[in-house]
Design a protein around this motif. Structure first.
Motif, PDB file in Angstrom:
ATOM      1  N   UNK A   1     -26.186  71.234  -2.176  1.00  0.00           N
ATOM      2  CA  UNK A   1     -27.593  71.226  -1.977  1.00  0.00           C
ATOM      3  C   UNK A   1     -27.926  72.632  -1.863  1.00  0.00           C
ATOM      4  N   UNK A   2     -29.135  72.953  -2.354  1.00  0.00           N
ATOM      5  CA  UNK A   2     -29.464  74.215  -2.453  1.00  0.00           C
ATOM      6  C   UNK A   2     -31.022  74.463  -1.713  1.00  0.00           C
ATOM      7  N   UNK A   3     -31.437  75.334  -1.289  1.00  0.00           N
ATOM      8  CA  UNK A   3     -32.782  75.833  -1.001  1.00  0.00           C
ATOM      9  C   UNK A   3     -33.521  76.353  -2.327  1.00  0.00           C
ATOM     10  N   UNK A   4     -34.492  76.341  -2.655  1.00  0.00           N
ATOM     11  CA  UNK A   4     -35.367  76.905  -3.745  1.00  0.00           C
ATOM     12  C   UNK A   4     -34.876  78.482  -3.678  1.00  0.00           C
ATOM     13  N   UNK A   5     -34.995  79.043  -2.498  1.00  0.00           N
ATOM     14  CA  UNK A   5     -34.806  80.465  -2.502  1.00  0.00           C
ATOM     15  C   UNK A   5     -33.348  80.887  -2.628  1.00  0.00           C
TER      16      UNK A   5
ATOM     17  N   UNK B   1     -33.995  85.168 -10.227  1.00  0.00           N
ATOM     18  CA  UNK B   1     -35.428  84.960 -10.459  1.00  0.00           C
ATOM     19  C   UNK B   1     -35.906  84.752  -9.043  1.00  0.00           C
ATOM     20  N   UNK B   2     -37.263  85.346  -8.967  1.00  0.00           N
ATOM     21  CA  UNK B   2     -38.247  85.119  -7.587  1.00  0.00           C
ATOM     22  C   UNK B   2     -38.494  83.812  -7.561  1.00  0.00           C
ATOM     23  N   UNK B   3     -38.638  83.383  -6.035  1.00  0.00           N
ATOM     24  CA  UNK B   3     -39.175  82.047  -5.802  1.00  0.00           C
ATOM     25  C   UNK B   3     -40.560  81.686  -6.368  1.00  0.00           C
TER      26      UNK B   3
END
Length: 174
Positions: free
Chosen positions: A1-5, A13-15
Motif C-alpha cells: 500500500x502506498x500514499x499518494x505522495x 510527478x508532483x502530488x
C-alpha cells in the motif's frame, strides 16, 4: 500500500498532478492513504503514455470508452473499490486485456466475441437489457479499438526514442 505522495515520488510527478489525474479519471480516493499496487500501476501507465507524447485528452477519451465497456460487462459488480483498475493485479493473456484497466475480457480484443450479457453480481436485473437501451457492446468495442490503434502506433514510434533517452541519461551516449 502506498500514499499518494509515495506514488508521486516513485513516479517522479508532483502530488497535485496525481490528484488531477485521480479526479479526471474518476478513481476512488482513499482518505487515509493505503493506495493499492494496482493504483501505482495504473498511474505509471498514464506517466508512460504522456512520456510517449500521447495527449491527456486521448488517454481520457480512451478511458471513458473503456470505463463504459467495463460497466456494460458488469466489471463493477465484483465489490472492489478499485474494480476499474484491478486488472493491474493480474498478468498474462495480454491479447485479451483492455489497455488502461488491464481488464481481461476472456476473448481476444479483436475477435469481436465479447459476451455482453455476463453479470457476476447478485443484484436485481434491470428492466431492459443493454441492447434494448442502445448499449451495443460490439459497436462500443469497435470505437474503442479505433481510438486505441493510433495510441499503440504512437507508442511503437516513441519506444526507440525513449530507450535512447534512457541510455543517454545514464551516460551511455547516443
Amino acid at each position: 500500500m502506498y500514499s499518494l505522495s509515495e506514488i508521486a515520488g516513485i513516479l517522479g510527478r508532483d502530488r497535485v498532478t496525481l490528484l488531477g489525474w485521480v479526479k479526471r479519471f474518476e478513481l476512488p480516493v482513499f482518505s487515509k492513504g493505503g493506495y493499492p499496487e494496482c493504483y501505482m500501476s495504473f498511474i505509471r501507465s498514464i506517466v508512460y503514455l504522456r512520456l510517449s507524447q500521447v495527449t491527456e485528452s486521448q488517454i481520457i477519451e480512451l478511458w471513458k470508452l473503456e470505463f463504459k465497456l467495463l460497466r456494460i460487462l458488469h466489471a463493477d459488480s465484483l465489490g472492489s473499490a478499485t474494480w476499474m483498475i484491478d486488472g493491474h493485479k493480474q498478468t498474462g493473456h495480454e491479447d485479451r486485456r483492455l489497455f488502461l484497466s488491464r481488464y481481461d475480457l476472456g476473448t481476444e480484443l479483436r475477435s469481436s466475441a465479447v459476451q455482453p450479457g455476463l453479470d457476476f453480481s447478485e443484484s436485481e436485473s434491470e428492466l431492459f437489457a443493454g441492447l434494448e437501451m442502445g448499449e451495443d457492446t460490439l459497436r462500443l468495442l469497435d470505437s474503442y479499438m479505433k481510438l486505441l490503434d493510433p495510441i499503440q502506433q504512437r507508442l511503437r514510434e516513441q519506444a526507440p526514442i525513449l530507450i535512447a533517452a534512457g541510455r543517454w541519461a545514464r551516460g551511455g551516449g547516443w
